[in-house]
Design an enzyme around this catalytic site. Structure first.
Site, mmCIF file in Angstrom:
data_model
loop_
_atom_site.group_PDB
_atom_site.id
_atom_site.type_symbol
_atom_site.label_atom_id
_atom_site.label_comp_id
_atom_site.label_asym_id
_atom_site.label_seq_id
_atom_site.Cartn_x
_atom_site.Cartn_y
_atom_site.Cartn_z
ATOM 1 C CG ASN A 199 -1.656 1.275 1.433
ATOM 2 O OD1 ASN A 199 -1.825 2.050 0.481
ATOM 3 N ND2 ASN A 199 -2.134 1.518 2.652
ATOM 4 C CD1 TRP A 200 3.705 1.293 -2.707
ATOM 5 C CD2 TRP A 200 3.507 2.293 -4.704
ATOM 6 N NE1 TRP A 200 4.495 0.610 -3.597
ATOM 7 C CE2 TRP A 200 4.391 1.209 -4.829
ATOM 8 C CE3 TRP A 200 3.220 3.056 -5.834
ATOM 9 C CZ2 TRP A 200 5.008 0.871 -6.044
ATOM 10 C CZ3 TRP A 200 3.827 2.732 -7.039
ATOM 11 C CH2 TRP A 200 4.718 1.645 -7.133
ATOM 12 C CE LYS A 201 0.539 3.478 4.786
ATOM 13 N NZ LYS A 201 0.415 3.585 6.220
ATOM 14 C CG HIS B 76 -5.591 1.566 5.170
ATOM 15 N ND1 HIS B 76 -5.119 2.573 5.981
ATOM 16 C CD2 HIS B 76 -4.561 0.715 4.978
ATOM 17 C CE1 HIS B 76 -3.842 2.334 6.250
ATOM 18 N NE2 HIS B 76 -3.478 1.214 5.651
ATOM 19 C CD GLU C 267 -2.735 5.402 6.735
ATOM 20 O OE1 GLU C 267 -2.748 5.527 5.508
ATOM 21 O OE2 GLU C 267 -1.791 4.859 7.359
ATOM 22 C CD GLU D 209 -3.201 -2.902 7.238
ATOM 23 O OE1 GLU D 209 -2.073 -3.064 6.781
ATOM 24 O OE2 GLU D 209 -3.903 -1.906 6.981
ATOM 25 N N GLY E 170 2.646 2.121 10.525
ATOM 26 C CA GLY E 170 3.533 3.270 10.343
ATOM 27 C C GLY E 170 4.244 3.698 11.621
ATOM 28 C CB SER F 196 5.669 -1.794 11.605
ATOM 29 O OG SER F 196 5.163 -0.497 11.875
ATOM 30 N N GLY G 36 3.056 -1.167 4.162
ATOM 31 C CA GLY G 36 3.039 0.243 3.793
ATOM 32 C C GLY G 36 4.440 0.707 3.438
ATOM 33 N N GLY G 37 5.106 1.343 4.394
ATOM 34 C CA GLY G 37 6.408 1.975 4.159
ATOM 35 C C GLY G 37 7.424 1.098 3.445
HETATM 36 C C1 PEP Z 1 -0.455 -0.043 5.759
HETATM 37 O O1 PEP Z 1 -0.441 1.072 5.253
HETATM 38 O O2 PEP Z 1 -1.403 -0.797 5.503
HETATM 39 C C2 PEP Z 1 0.646 -0.426 6.643
HETATM 40 C C3 PEP Z 1 0.586 -1.592 7.231
HETATM 41 O O3 PEP Z 1 1.693 0.475 6.795
HETATM 42 P P1 PEP Z 1 3.152 0.184 7.455
HETATM 43 O O4 PEP Z 1 3.647 -1.122 6.877
HETATM 44 O O5 PEP Z 1 3.989 1.354 7.049
HETATM 45 O O6 PEP Z 1 2.940 0.068 8.927
#
Ligand code: PEP
Length: 249
Positions: free
Chosen positions: A7-9, A94, A96, A165, A171, A211, A232-233
């Site tokens: 997930n590039w957000k 999600h 966010e 999640e 994040g 993470s 994500g990251g």
């Molecule tokens: C996500 O955006 O779904 C996520 C899990 O982010 P991160 O891996 O950066 O915690």
């Protein structure tokens, strides 16, 4: 076969998207895992072309859709538009979206229904906040979020993915232990089996997100009931994304 989803957000425009696919060594992952990327919607068409140019099997999705099929909804993307632009998957609910944009369970239901109407595979995200975990309400929260979407899934014979999640792990660099992830995934799996029967439930991958990095992906991917990861990251860098998939062997 594990699902490794990125997930590039709100990162990577079309140029950086092309660069990512140029550098992505999807062949190094082999056929053991399915790769999916959720770029920003403005980069989806660049991702479709770059994927074709790189001859990779990476699946593509959007990070959000509106529940209506069209209309006066400035700034939104409908399921038919996303599908026409080359999306095959869509993230729904999600954290966010839920916690920054105030998305409700009702809206996640309607978005899953819209995805279904237009052949997009929904990836429903559920997860508790830190406060809810401290109050020992993990199961209550994630089951409520799942329950809200169930009526939109029909008999769930069409593909559907779930992602656990924990909000406090997204994040933040904090990760659920493999045991905590497994426990939550088992709770979700039991409810899916109850709703759709054991055979259908066994075919619904439940991804862990929060993470995930190359260093912790191996133990998370080998935990019981973990069918993949939503990253994500660490999905922004093609080498780290591939390393996460390879850690899951
Ligand atoms: C996500 O955006 O779904 C996520 C899990 O982010 P991160 O891996 O950066 O915690």
């Amino acid at each position: 076969m594990a699902v490794i989803a990125g997930n590039w957000k709100m990162h990577k425009g079309p140029s950086e998207t092309r660069e990512f696919f140029d550098r992505l060594d999807a062949g190094a992952v082999g056929k053991d895992h399915e790769l999916i990327i959720f770029p920003p919607v403005a980069s989806l068409s660049a991702a479709v072309s770059a994927r074709r140019a790189a001859s990779t099997q990476v699946g593509l999705g959007v990070q959000n859709i509106h529940w209506e099929d069209g209309g006066a909804f400035t700034g939104e993307t409908s399921a038919p538009i996303a599908a026409d632009a080359g999306a095959h998957y869509v993230l729904v609910g999600h954290s966010e979206r839920r916690h920054v944009f105030g998305e409700s369970d009702r809206e996640t239901h309607d978005k899953v229904a819209a995805a279904r109407r237009h052949g997009l595979v929904p990836v429903l995200c559920v997860g508790e906040t830190l406060e809810e975990r401290r109050e020992e309400r993990v199961d209550e929260v994630i089951l409520r979020q799942l329950e809200a979407a169930l009526p939109a899934l029909g008999d769930a014979k069409e593909r559907f993915l779930l992602a656990y999640e924990p909000v406090w792990a997204i994040g933040t660099g904090e990760t659920a232990t493999p045991a905590d992830a497994s426990a939550a995934h088992e709770t979700l799996h039991v409810r899916l089996a109850d709703a759709f029967g054991a055979t259908v439930a066994a075919g619904i991958p439940i991804l862990y997100g929060g993470s995930v990095k190359p260093a912790n992906a191996g133990e998370l991917l080998s935990a019981p009931h973990v069918g993949g990861v939503l990253v994500g990251g660490a999905s922004l860098d093609p080498e780290s994304f591939v390393a996460i998939a390879r850690a899951g062997r």
